[in-house]
Scaffold this motif. Structure first.
Motif, PDB file in Angstrom:
ATOM      1  N   LEU A 181       7.567   9.088   1.206  1.00 27.95           N
ATOM      2  CA  LEU A 181       7.026   8.186   1.195  1.00 27.95           C
ATOM      3  C   LEU A 181       4.748   8.227   0.935  1.00 27.95           C
ATOM      4  CD1 LEU A 181       6.156   5.332   2.886  1.00 27.95           C
ATOM      5  CD2 LEU A 181       5.393   6.556   4.872  1.00 27.95           C
ATOM      6  N   ILE A 182       4.671   7.723  -0.159  1.00 32.10           N
ATOM      7  CA  ILE A 182       3.223   7.646  -0.824  1.00 32.10           C
ATOM      8  C   ILE A 182       2.139   6.986  -0.593  1.00 32.10           C
ATOM      9  CG2 ILE A 182       2.938   7.942  -3.512  1.00 32.10           C
ATOM     10  CD1 ILE A 182       5.396   8.341  -4.475  1.00 32.10           C
ATOM     11  N   LEU A 183       1.694   7.080  -0.347  1.00 31.49           N
ATOM     12  CA  LEU A 183       0.336   6.121  -0.053  1.00 31.49           C
ATOM     13  C   LEU A 183      -0.646   6.366  -1.604  1.00 31.49           C
ATOM     14  CD1 LEU A 183       0.937   6.900   2.507  1.00 31.49           C
ATOM     15  CD2 LEU A 183      -1.040   6.556   3.841  1.00 31.49           C
ATOM     16  N   GLY A 188       0.701  -1.242   0.008  1.00 36.66           N
ATOM     17  CA  GLY A 188      -0.076   0.063  -0.589  1.00 36.66           C
ATOM     18  C   GLY A 188       0.986   1.657  -0.341  1.00 36.66           C
ATOM     19  N   TYR A 189       1.969   1.076   0.008  1.00 34.66           N
ATOM     20  CA  TYR A 189       3.171   2.069  -0.573  1.00 34.66           C
ATOM     21  C   TYR A 189       3.922   2.053  -1.287  1.00 34.66           C
ATOM     22  CZ  TYR A 189       1.578   2.566   4.859  1.00 34.66           C
ATOM     23  OH  TYR A 189       1.008   2.628   5.999  1.00 34.66           O
ATOM     24  N   SER A 190       4.296   3.229  -1.438  1.00 31.73           N
ATOM     25  CA  SER A 190       5.916   3.637  -2.441  1.00 31.73           C
ATOM     26  C   SER A 190       6.449   4.649  -2.167  1.00 31.73           C
ATOM     27  CB  SER A 190       5.041   3.107  -3.548  1.00 31.73           C
ATOM     28  OG  SER A 190       5.222   5.094  -4.272  1.00 31.73           O
ATOM     29  N   VAL A 191       7.884   4.823  -2.250  1.00 26.52           N
ATOM     30  CA  VAL A 191       8.899   5.923  -2.090  1.00 26.52           C
ATOM     31  C   VAL A 191       9.643   6.435  -3.238  1.00 26.52           C
ATOM     32  CG1 VAL A 191       9.025   4.773   0.586  1.00 26.52           C
ATOM     33  CG2 VAL A 191      10.469   3.851  -1.261  1.00 26.52           C
ATOM     34  N   SER A 192      10.329   7.331  -2.895  1.00 28.29           N
ATOM     35  CA  SER A 192      10.419   8.215  -3.905  1.00 28.29           C
ATOM     36  C   SER A 192      11.939   8.639  -3.648  1.00 28.29           C
ATOM     37  CB  SER A 192      10.064   8.774  -4.656  1.00 28.29           C
ATOM     38  OG  SER A 192      10.896   9.808  -5.605  1.00 28.29           O
TER      39      SER A 192
END
Lengths: 116, 115
Positions: A76-78, A63-67
């Motif tokens: 942190l991206i939801l 449910g998360y990604s990152v950059s």
């Protein structure tokens, strides 16, 4: 002193929204981390990054990604926020593994995120 | 495999009395050990760290901890508690040569101070 700054202390979003949590550190640290903290569950590692554009999944990446486009910034991206992502989110940084990795992590003040 | 156990989830002491927060660890390597404090709605702040230089480590705000290899313990102490010490405390173990997944946090001990 190392300063780790999280862009928001409190954030309220709606289910299904795409949410960005930003973290900036000023000590040129290679390693950066995202944790979530929930009562009774302690700190759980979501993702970490050991250099620009490099990332590794932690214990709960779903449910998360990152950059990590720049060394000082770790986002942190939801992708589609859900109510079970309501939590306290903590960012941290530290020097890379090796002789200097007896150095501690430095934490931001956290973002308390509520998903309605 | 590494692990860390904080033996008390909650400790309550009177102001001016000693504080003891207990931490046991397990590690296959010569670990680095840390104690952090977290005040309400804040991030974690480093109290002290053990990195094999000395077994008795002094930290900020009058806290200290002793590394006992034979007992695999790293207990946190303070001679005289102050009201401002009320917070959550975390014991952390890490292998300095490992990846981030080898940084292990204890479950935390909530310290309450009675007036």
């Amino acid at each position: 002193d190392v300063k780790v700054t999280q862009s928001s202390r409190y954030l309220v979003k709606r289910t299904g929204e795409k949410v960005f949590l930003e973290c900036v550190q000023d000590m040129d640290h290679e390693n950066m981390f995202w944790y979530r903290q929930d009562p009774g569950l302690g700190l759980r590692l979501i993702y970490f990054s050991y250099d620009v554009k490099m990332k590794e999944k932690g214990d709960i990446p779903e449910g998360y990604s990152v950059s990590r486009e720049k060394k000082e910034r770790f986002s942190l991206i939801l992708e589609s926020a859900s109510t079970n992502q309501t939590s306290m989110y903590l960012c941290a940084s530290r020097p890379p593994r090796g002789a200097r990795s007896n150095q501690p992590q430095h934490f931001g003040d956290g973002t308390r995120l509520s998903i309605l | 495999a590494q692990s860390v156990t904080q033996l008390d989830s909650h400790v309550s002491v009177s102001e001016g009395t000693p504080v003891l927060l207990r931490c046991n660890y397990s590690s296959s390597y010569s670990p680095s050990l840390f104690w952090y404090v977290q005040h309400p709605n804040k991030g974690l702040q480093l109290l002290l760290k053990y990195t094999s230089a000395a077994t008795l480590v002094k930290g900020i705000n009058g806290f200290e901890a002793e590394f006992k290899k034979s007992e695999t313990s790293f207990h946190l102490t303070k001679p005289s508690a102050h009201m401002s010490d009320a917070a959550e405390y975390f014991c952390v173990v890490s292998d300095p040569w490992s990846s981030a997944s080898k940084i292990i946090f204890g479950s935390g001990t909530r310290l309450s101070i009675r007036p």
